[in-house]
Design a protein around this motif. Sequence first.
Motif, short mmCIF file in Angstrom:
data_model
loop_
_atom_site.label_atom_id
_atom_site.label_comp_id
_atom_site.label_asym_id
_atom_site.label_seq_id
_atom_site.Cartn_x
_atom_site.Cartn_y
_atom_site.Cartn_z
N ASN A 258 -3.22 0.86 14.80
CA ASN A 258 -2.48 -0.24 15.43
C ASN A 258 -3.13 -0.67 16.74
N LYS A 259 -3.41 0.31 17.59
CA LYS A 259 -4.00 0.03 18.90
C LYS A 259 -5.40 -0.56 18.76
N PHE A 260 -6.16 -0.03 17.84
CA PHE A 260 -7.52 -0.52 17.61
C PHE A 260 -7.53 -2.01 17.26
N LEU A 261 -6.63 -2.43 16.36
CA LEU A 261 -6.56 -3.84 15.98
C LEU A 261 -6.03 -4.71 17.12
N GLN A 262 -5.11 -4.17 17.88
CA GLN A 262 -4.59 -4.92 19.03
C GLN A 262 -5.70 -5.20 20.04
N VAL A 263 -6.52 -4.19 20.31
CA VAL A 263 -7.58 -4.33 21.31
C VAL A 263 -8.72 -5.22 20.80
N SER A 264 -9.14 -5.00 19.57
CA SER A 264 -10.28 -5.76 19.04
C SER A 264 -9.92 -7.24 18.85
N GLY A 265 -8.67 -7.52 18.48
CA GLY A 265 -8.20 -8.89 18.48
C GLY A 265 -8.55 -9.69 17.25
N SER A 266 -8.15 -10.95 17.30
CA SER A 266 -8.20 -11.84 16.13
C SER A 266 -9.62 -12.08 15.62
N SER A 267 -9.78 -11.90 14.30
CA SER A 267 -10.99 -12.29 13.55
C SER A 267 -12.25 -11.53 13.97
N VAL A 268 -12.09 -10.38 14.59
CA VAL A 268 -13.25 -9.55 14.91
C VAL A 268 -13.57 -8.63 13.73
N VAL A 269 -12.60 -7.84 13.32
CA VAL A 269 -12.77 -6.95 12.18
C VAL A 269 -12.30 -7.68 10.92
N ASN A 270 -13.21 -7.88 9.99
CA ASN A 270 -12.87 -8.60 8.76
C ASN A 270 -12.19 -7.70 7.73
N ALA A 271 -12.54 -6.42 7.75
CA ALA A 271 -11.94 -5.48 6.80
C ALA A 271 -11.68 -4.15 7.49
N VAL A 272 -10.47 -3.63 7.33
CA VAL A 272 -10.08 -2.34 7.90
C VAL A 272 -10.39 -1.28 6.86
N SER A 273 -11.40 -0.47 7.14
CA SER A 273 -11.85 0.53 6.17
C SER A 273 -11.26 1.90 6.49
N HIS A 274 -10.81 2.58 5.44
CA HIS A 274 -10.26 3.93 5.61
C HIS A 274 -10.72 4.81 4.46
N HIS A 275 -10.54 6.13 4.64
CA HIS A 275 -11.05 7.11 3.68
C HIS A 275 -9.90 7.86 2.99
N ILE A 276 -10.15 8.24 1.74
CA ILE A 276 -9.14 8.95 0.94
C ILE A 276 -9.75 10.23 0.37
N TYR A 277 -9.19 11.37 0.76
CA TYR A 277 -9.53 12.67 0.15
C TYR A 277 -8.22 13.42 -0.08
N ASN A 278 -7.42 12.89 -0.96
CA ASN A 278 -6.04 13.37 -1.11
C ASN A 278 -5.89 14.61 -1.98
N LEU A 279 -6.98 15.12 -2.56
CA LEU A 279 -6.87 16.29 -3.43
C LEU A 279 -7.12 17.60 -2.70
N GLY A 280 -7.49 17.54 -1.41
CA GLY A 280 -7.74 18.78 -0.67
C GLY A 280 -9.16 19.28 -0.86
N PRO A 281 -9.42 20.53 -0.52
CA PRO A 281 -10.78 21.06 -0.58
C PRO A 281 -11.29 21.21 -2.01
N GLY A 282 -12.59 21.02 -2.16
CA GLY A 282 -13.19 21.13 -3.49
C GLY A 282 -13.10 22.52 -4.09
N VAL A 283 -12.89 23.52 -3.27
CA VAL A 283 -12.82 24.90 -3.75
C VAL A 283 -11.43 25.29 -4.24
N ASP A 284 -10.45 24.41 -4.09
CA ASP A 284 -9.06 24.69 -4.47
C ASP A 284 -8.96 25.02 -5.97
N ARG A 285 -8.42 26.18 -6.28
CA ARG A 285 -8.30 26.60 -7.69
C ARG A 285 -7.25 25.78 -8.44
#
Length: 553
Positions: A258-285
């Motif tokens: 929220n703060k990042f978009l407020q500070v960067s302002g209108s039409s600076v960031v065209n796409a808000v990119s985020h990451h998904i690793y919702n399954l946890g560690p690869g070693v999980d049995r």
Amino acid sequence: MSSSMGFPLVMFIFLFHFLTCNSSIWAQKSEDVTIIINGTTPVSTTDENYICATIDWWPDDKCNYNQCPWGSSSVLNLDLSKATLEKAIEAFGPLRIRIGGSLQDQVLYNVGNLKTPCHPFKKMSGGLFGFSRGCLPMKRWDKVNKFFSKTGALVTFGLNALYGRHETKKKGTWGGNWDSSNARDFIKYTISKGYNIDSWEFGNELSGSGVGASVGSEQYGKDVIKLKSIIDELYNQSQSKIPILLAPGGFYDKQWFNKFLQVSGSSVVNAVSHHIYNLGPGVDRKLVNKILDPNFLSRVTRTFIDLQQTIRTHGPWSSAWVGEAGGAYNSGGRNISDTFVYSFWYLDQLGMAAKYNTKVYCRQSLIGGNYGLLDMNTYAPNPDYFSALLWHRLMGKEVLSVKSIGSPYLRSYAHCSKGNGGITLLLINLSKNTNFTIKLENLISLSMKNMTENTRLITRSLKSTFSWVGKKTTSNRPDLREEYHLTPKDGYLRSKTMLLNGQPLSLRSQGGGDSPRFSPALIEVDSPISIPSLSIKFVQLPKFDAPCCKRQV
């Protein structure tokens, strides 16, 4: 342990593993499910090229859980002469490729006034992620771009957002202004060579508490304004098309974003990119159990919903991208992330993210780690490669509302068909022992039932009370639907061989590989749709009455 006790125990372990990994062993039952589709207007839209894959920076000595699954798969050492790699990318016509990852904020670009020697990444105690800074030589960048030009890839490049900063007294927190000089020289060089970059991304996983390192949202916002200014200036000088700007490329943190978009302002960031690793560690049995648990898979919807709200409130000029998603972190799950079972997670993610107005979804990775779409050693496609390619060829950008009445183990998503009229329905059966028969309803047809009898009689003269329009296909045969049924070889969920309608999928071995051809099963359109347990099916319905899809033909 005595030998008389050891043999039964070994047999028990073997049988347990065999039963839990073979979908054909479980006693089967049947269940009816009603699916209602609203094709009047899309609930969201994706980019035309929604499917994206990443190429990382990890060197061959990047290891997790006593395994080193990266080999020669990084931007710096990937063998670009492999015909199979070339054909695998060309098959998408085009494929989005994001260059980035954990080490991107330690990459220097050997161009301009760089005063630091250009050395490769080396293991270093106390270094970020256990490695020293690395360097991208321009000769390698030239080769990479020649390869991308040849394959038609749409390129996103992740820039080093830590250059010039320093770690504060609070471990993991970095302060100071971003030094843009090296990035500026690199972008200027890229433009001068005529290399086509679709988008630039700022930083990797520095948002919120960060992964390894973090930068405050206010500082990050100010620095992305500086980057936007550089991009606009340099591309305007060259009279080139200005690429879009992505940020922050990290895990969603509501307050930070929220703060990042407020500070960067209108039409600076065209796409808000985020990451998904919702399954946890690869070693999980329990990794496979998580993948087959619909309740677990649905937990991540909260992230998509909250990010939507953040963008609506603080950045309505921008859109959402999943910039990196590997399911299980730390290189994925060995003998899981590169097998058939992972397509349950992957295709469900593609469907879910699209429903919440995600424009692009980047899979970690194209090659490298345990979760590569391509095998690191042979470059042959893993099952998820074919899942991605089928989505790319069948699913259009218009996302339709789908309501499923029945078991939560049947996941369903629908889009306008790509390049054709009608719709494509994606069915994912997570159940170990239930085959589902689908009663497909069109909201338009259901609405008709509430009309007066006279009005319905008039309407029937114009269109069928079924969900289909017309009686013949372009081939003058009775109306048919196309089905693409995906199963694992021999019913083994961890098989690396995916079957399409019972036939193994592979790149053709002619001239080093050719674009795969997917042959559908042709089924009478008004016959019941069924989906066996632990399998996946794309169903293309060319005569489904969906007004918003007709406009796209």
